[in-house]
Scaffold this motif. Sequence first.
Motif: not given
Length: 762
Positions: A383-393, A440-449
């Motif tokens: 439920p929290f990931a739907a709004s983005g947040g840090a993650g990885s790719a 990659r470490n991502t600021a918003d897990w929804r993209n791979a940059s």
Amino acid sequence: MTPSIRPLTAALSLSLATACAYADDAALPTVIVNSARSGLDPDLPATDVTKTQEELRRQQNIFNPEDALRNMPSLTIRKRYSGDRNALVGGRSFSTTQAPRALVTMDGYLLSNFLGRFDAPRWNMIAPEEITSVDVLYGPFSALYPGNAIGATIAVSTSRPASFGGSVRLAMQQQSFAQYGDKDNYRNYQGSAIIGDRLASGLWYKLMLNRQDSTSQPMGYYTVTANAAGAFPAPAGGAATPVTGIRYDTGPFGTRRAIFGANTGAIDHTRQTTAKATFGYDFSPALGAEGFLAWWDNQSTTRNRTFLRDGAGASVWSGRVTDGVNVFVLPVAAFAPNTRDEHHAQAGLTVKTRNRSGWNASVVASAYRIVDDVQRNAGSADPFAASGGAGSAVVRDGSGFNSIDLRATYTPVSGDWTGGAHALVFGLHADDYKLKQATRNTADWRNASGAEAQFSGGQTQTLAAYGQDAWRFAPHWQATLGLRAEAWEATDGVQRVPGFAQAYPRRSAQAWSPKLSLAWDPSADTTVRLSTGRATRFATVAELFQGTVAGGAIIVNDPNLKPERSNALELMAEQRHAFGSLRASLFQDDVRDTIWSQLNLSVFPNVTNVQNVGRVRTRGLELAGQADRLGIQGLSADANIAFSKSTILENDNYLPSVGRNWARVPRVRSATTLTYAPTNVWSVSATYRYSGAQFNEINNSDYNTDVYGAVSRVSQLDVRLLVKPARGTEVAVGIDNLNNNSAYQLHPYPGRTLSAEVRYAF
């Protein structure tokens, strides 16, 4: 009657009934059918099992191409759910986690994906609708195949048009699945369309489109294991949220554990599309060319399911929780979802002559590219990931493999097998695999940059020359002698993390793999054959160079791995009759330097990585029988059972494993199919499949096998009804796992699954 006795009784009863029925029937002469596109050795020096399109459609509910292998002797298909992109193959002496020991081809083109240790063949390049036959060759006894055929060779042949025509197929599945009190239904859909023609000019083409939309049952669960006393010590911290829903059971090692819900992207919704154009041209009756272009894409989204509810009934995904008895801390990312987007392409070309006798030549080349492959991993729960947040790719763009085979064959004049006739094969082979994988470490897990956290890559290449002679040196006798020489090298190996990079030096190795088979036909309907062969399986690029980061240092798998070397034996006896056959095979596979990930106790500090296991030996007996008539018009049977013992004889790095059973090779595997087809209009089939309990740990400490996280027994009944209400039309309904057996290969296998399909051919 215990589960281990049931398949034995069924198979032996069928064998006895078949043998008695054969006794009064006249024998038929030996018939050998060769598949021109499968790439199979025309003078097979080892056991080969074939399933035709008609047999598969009558006997099995097939949703994905790998389903066609489900009932083959001594094979295990680790298909966790429909749409699984990682359906691995296990064989007589190797497990489903030893993917590089199975060689898979489509019309002679390489589908085996050896870029990763656990990467499955690229089944996605095939639609079930276009399969005409599947052949399985056991053991490394033919010189025509590379070292990755050390365990089994699987050759899939697809259709070619004889005139204008095509087909359309729609299929669906509905699975009922329950685990830990959580119940749900999951649906899968698939559609295929094929159209093709063969023109008077000699040009022919076939266009194929396949689309599937599948949703898996939960694949994994977040668990906490108790201590040796069976208790769950409370972690340090403050107040805990009271919750309900925590389940308790006993894990594979016999210890208590708590289960909190389905996690790590447990429920996978995948949408896959395959488009393929196959084409060919006949320059003359004796010379032709064909090729194909294929594209596959996948969009996968996952979700999780927590079992926990607070006092208000709201879902609890992380934090400090208690059920009034025990206290636990759930990490923020315990129920984190992920998504994956993949686009893959493959192309192949074949040019060959087709003389009935004398010399022929062929060239087969193919290239496979991962155009882009991005997996995005969230750092927080659903439920929290739907709004983005840090993650990885994880990005694997640009990885791929190529292969080419040049072959010359000599075939004696038809029927001229007297006077010491020889069937000759000479060939050259080359393949290469290139891996590029970045995390990659991502600021918003929804993209791979994002900034690169780790990179691993490298390349392996193999060059081979081979020759084989099938020599009919006397009436009723044939010797097949082969030799394969291989040269392998690994280059461009690299691992890097921020602030540190490690390049690995070029490595090379060579191997000679001799083969010998002696066959005796005491009568037209009987064959006895003794085969022996050596095979060398070199390390994959992932086994060499993929690694992990620990304390700022790179722990690489092992850039100095030795190749696996197998010395194999098989003694086979087969009897063929007017309406069936019966075969028995004794086999042994003795492998030196098996490549495996394990704990190394010979170094300090201990480390777990990919290593060589000194020696693993497998011995077994395989029985297979087929009968077209069983006393009732239209009733036929197909049965097989295999008994094997796979033992670790040497392992200096991990001595507790010596004398233990090898991982994921069951003692007993069997499949028995009964088909009733009184007319060509309808048929009904039932298949009982059994596989014994297995160990996932090579010290065999995971003795509690019939639970989630273990490798369990499989005891399942499948049924299928096929009806042809009008010309060109087929309607089928079936149920897989009718008895709703709960089975696991670490992940849960599907529950009871209803399937239905409609097919129209024109």
